[in-house]
Scaffold this motif. Sequence first.
Motif, short mmCIF file in Angstrom:
data_model
loop_
_atom_site.label_atom_id
_atom_site.label_comp_id
_atom_site.label_asym_id
_atom_site.label_seq_id
_atom_site.Cartn_x
_atom_site.Cartn_y
_atom_site.Cartn_z
N LYS A 142 -28.52 13.11 3.12
CA LYS A 142 -27.47 12.65 4.02
C LYS A 142 -26.93 11.37 3.40
O LYS A 142 -27.70 10.45 3.12
N LEU A 207 -23.85 11.67 11.65
CA LEU A 207 -24.78 12.43 10.80
C LEU A 207 -25.93 13.03 11.61
O LEU A 207 -26.60 13.95 11.15
N PRO A 211 -28.50 7.80 7.25
CA PRO A 211 -28.48 8.37 5.89
C PRO A 211 -29.57 7.78 5.00
O PRO A 211 -29.87 6.60 5.10
#
Length: 324
Positions: A142, A207, A211
């Motif tokens: 991610k 997301l 990340p």
Amino acid sequence: EVLLRMHSVGICGSDVHYWQHGRIGDFVVKDPMVLGHEASGTVVKLGSGVTHLKPGDRVAIEPGVPREMDEFCKTGRYNLSPTIFFCATPPDDGNLCRYYKHSASYCYKLPDNVTFEEGALIEPLSVGIHACKRAGVTLGSKVFVSGSGPIGLVNVLVAKMMGAAAVVITDLSASRLQKAREVGADFTIQVKNETPQEVASKVESLLGCMPEITVECTGVEACIQAGIYATRSGGTLVLVGLGPEMVTVPIVNAAVREVDIRGIFRYCNTWPVAIALLASKRINVKPLVTHRFPLEKALEAFETTKRGEGVKVMLKCDPTDHNP
């Protein structure tokens, strides 16, 4: 060395910066200097001992050429060599001209299905390849990319190519974020006046998690701060964009969460990789070019870049254009 008839040369933010301010950090323009370092052309003449090229070959030019075999070159990190020659970094001349002489080892033959323009785009693409490698992008990553200029966009392209499952990108400009969606960004955030912490939480909610990797392409203090806050504990923040020499950042936040902060300086060993990706059509850089000018209209091209119009402005140096 080889003599090249230049074909396509991209304009970089650094070219504009030297033109406008006469310096970038310790690199100061003291004498007239030719700009341009994102380039491709055709081999016209060969120096003695050059065997891998012949006249008529279409090549992409890697602008950084080490001057000596020092410790950095021995370990394959020649971009860090302190005496390296680099196009359009004072006092070294660039290649925004009709004819240009360059070290043959740093001219790479382009396959027939890769255009001159794509060849010139290998330089910015290389920044993305080097940054994503240093970041450790891998299958299922991610990724948060901060800044949607040309360098942010190549990082989106490369991160997706390297297996990122989801990429979120931020910018002030809606049109730049639209371009990011075109090249494969999964989520975009148009930043207005949010605090760095607010940007970080927007990244997380889009997301569905924080990340593992953040690639910061602006150099803006608030963006670096957001990058630290956004990155998952144990993750990596790569600083690509450069701003002021001193910035205030929440370094303790990064330290106690084991967020690795890495820098990059240009790239190394990326041209063969990029050519393979372009030749196999695994990566498409064509959408990055939004403006084209003949060499005679270089000033107009520079003004266009300075105004932040479009994405990548490309100059055509060869009036007899044989682009496949």
